[in-house]
Design an enzyme around this catalytic site. Structure first.
Site, PDB file in Angstrom:
ATOM      1  N   SER A 118       0.520  -1.552   0.292  1.00 17.29           N
ATOM      2  CA  SER A 118      -0.043  -0.134  -0.022  1.00 17.29           C
ATOM      3  C   SER A 118       1.372   1.219   0.437  1.00 17.29           C
ATOM      4  O   SER A 118       0.582   2.273  -0.288  1.00 17.29           O
ATOM      5  CB  SER A 118      -0.914  -0.334   1.102  1.00 17.29           C
ATOM      6  OG  SER A 118      -0.031   0.320   2.482  1.00 17.29           O
ATOM      7  N   HIS A 139      -2.365  -2.607  -5.700  1.00 17.81           N
ATOM      8  CA  HIS A 139      -2.992  -2.625  -4.109  1.00 17.81           C
ATOM      9  C   HIS A 139      -4.120  -3.216  -4.222  1.00 17.81           C
ATOM     10  O   HIS A 139      -4.860  -1.951  -5.041  1.00 17.81           O
ATOM     11  CB  HIS A 139      -2.689  -1.286  -4.076  1.00 17.81           C
ATOM     12  CG  HIS A 139      -2.541  -0.991  -3.237  1.00 17.81           C
ATOM     13  ND1 HIS A 139      -3.246   0.806  -2.676  1.00 17.81           N
ATOM     14  CD2 HIS A 139      -3.047  -2.092  -1.501  1.00 17.81           C
ATOM     15  CE1 HIS A 139      -3.558   0.668  -1.312  1.00 17.81           C
ATOM     16  NE2 HIS A 139      -3.538  -0.657  -0.714  1.00 17.81           N
ATOM     17  N   GLU A 151      -4.929   0.013  -7.613  1.00 13.37           N
ATOM     18  CA  GLU A 151      -3.886   0.205  -7.790  1.00 13.37           C
ATOM     19  C   GLU A 151      -3.748   0.106  -8.612  1.00 13.37           C
ATOM     20  O   GLU A 151      -2.570  -1.193  -7.654  1.00 13.37           O
ATOM     21  CB  GLU A 151      -4.188   0.950  -6.505  1.00 13.37           C
ATOM     22  CG  GLU A 151      -4.273   2.261  -6.023  1.00 13.37           C
ATOM     23  CD  GLU A 151      -3.876   3.442  -5.311  1.00 13.37           C
ATOM     24  OE1 GLU A 151      -4.003   5.179  -5.403  1.00 13.37           O
ATOM     25  OE2 GLU A 151      -3.665   2.988  -3.775  1.00 13.37           O
ATOM     26  N   ASN A 189      -3.814   6.674  -0.342  1.00 15.59           N
ATOM     27  CA  ASN A 189      -3.080   6.440   1.086  1.00 15.59           C
ATOM     28  C   ASN A 189      -2.225   7.628   0.842  1.00 15.59           C
ATOM     29  O   ASN A 189      -2.647   8.408   2.304  1.00 15.59           O
ATOM     30  CB  ASN A 189      -1.339   5.404   1.507  1.00 15.59           C
ATOM     31  CG  ASN A 189      -2.683   3.860   1.824  1.00 15.59           C
ATOM     32  OD1 ASN A 189      -3.399   4.363   2.455  1.00 15.59           O
ATOM     33  ND2 ASN A 189      -2.777   3.058   2.006  1.00 15.59           N
TER      34      ASN A 189
END
Length: 220
Positions: A118, A139, A151, A189
């Site tokens: 991540s 991800h 992702e 994130n």
């Protein structure tokens, strides 16, 4: 490149979820972990999830057929016939570097190596291998079975062919792939962390209680 067999390293919540959605989509899956007890726990979670989906009429095939596509192992060497291997182990660069070095030596020349990280640099992970053009980030969001986004992170040397093959595989799993470049936190994130920090500052400043802040973010 056509992906038919997918290896998943790590039978935890993320790895198990990835193995499940891959099997549901018709891929042959090999799920690996360091101990049989971890594999047993992961498989039990997969079987429970499949049963729930079947009960709700959300499974296209019989749960037993989907389950039959997943085999388990404690040996990375069993990935020698995989087209795509997805690493989903602890979020630690040293552990991932060691894993990718081993996978690089075991996987066939055409195989793509992907990380479910991540936040760790895909370029740095790729540099531990002899095939950086075939290393990429996948991800998945948690819970994998329910969340649509993946992702897809391109390292500095990730090839267009690798990206296209992984995007196609993600779409076959019923996911929406979002192309992301290799920056800390990627997109999800990178955007999430400042929001969480601001929530903490709201609590510190007395703007609202923890319960109030949670309520605002969940309902609003």
């Amino acid at each position: 490149m056509t992906i038919k067999t997918i290896g998943v390293v790590g039978a935890g919540q993320m790895g198990g979820g990835i193995a499940q959605v891959a099997a549901q989509s018709g891929f042959t899956v090999i799920l690996c972990d360091v101990k049989d007890e971890f594999l047993a726990r992961g498989v039990a979670a997969i079987e429970k999830s499949l049963a729930k989906l079947a009960e709700k009429g959300k499974l296209a095939e019989d749960a037993k057929i989907v389950r039959s596509r997943i085999s388990t192992t404690t040996k990375l060497e069993d990935f020698s016939g995989c087209d795509l291997i997805v690493e989903a182990i602890v979020e630690n660069m040293n552990a991932k570097a060691d894993c990718f070095k081993k996978l690089d030596a075991i996987a066939p020349a055409h195989a793509i190596l992907a990380s479910n990280t991540s936040s760790i640099s895909i370029t740095a992970i790729a540099a531990t291998t002899q095939r950086p053009a075939q290393v990429i980030g996948m991800h998945f969001m948690n819970p994998v079975v329910l969340m649509q986004l993946v992702e897809i992170i391109r390292g500095q040397k990730t090839s267009d062919e690798t990206y296209a093959a992984v995007k196609a595989a993600a779409e076959k799993m019923g996911k929406t792939g979002a192309e992301v470049q290799d920056y800390p936190g990627f997109v999800s994130n990178r955007v999430l962390m400042p929001m969480i920090n601001e929530a903490i500052k709201c609590l510190y400043d007395g703007v609202g209680t923890g319960e109030t802040i949670d309520k605002v973010m969940k309902l609003g």
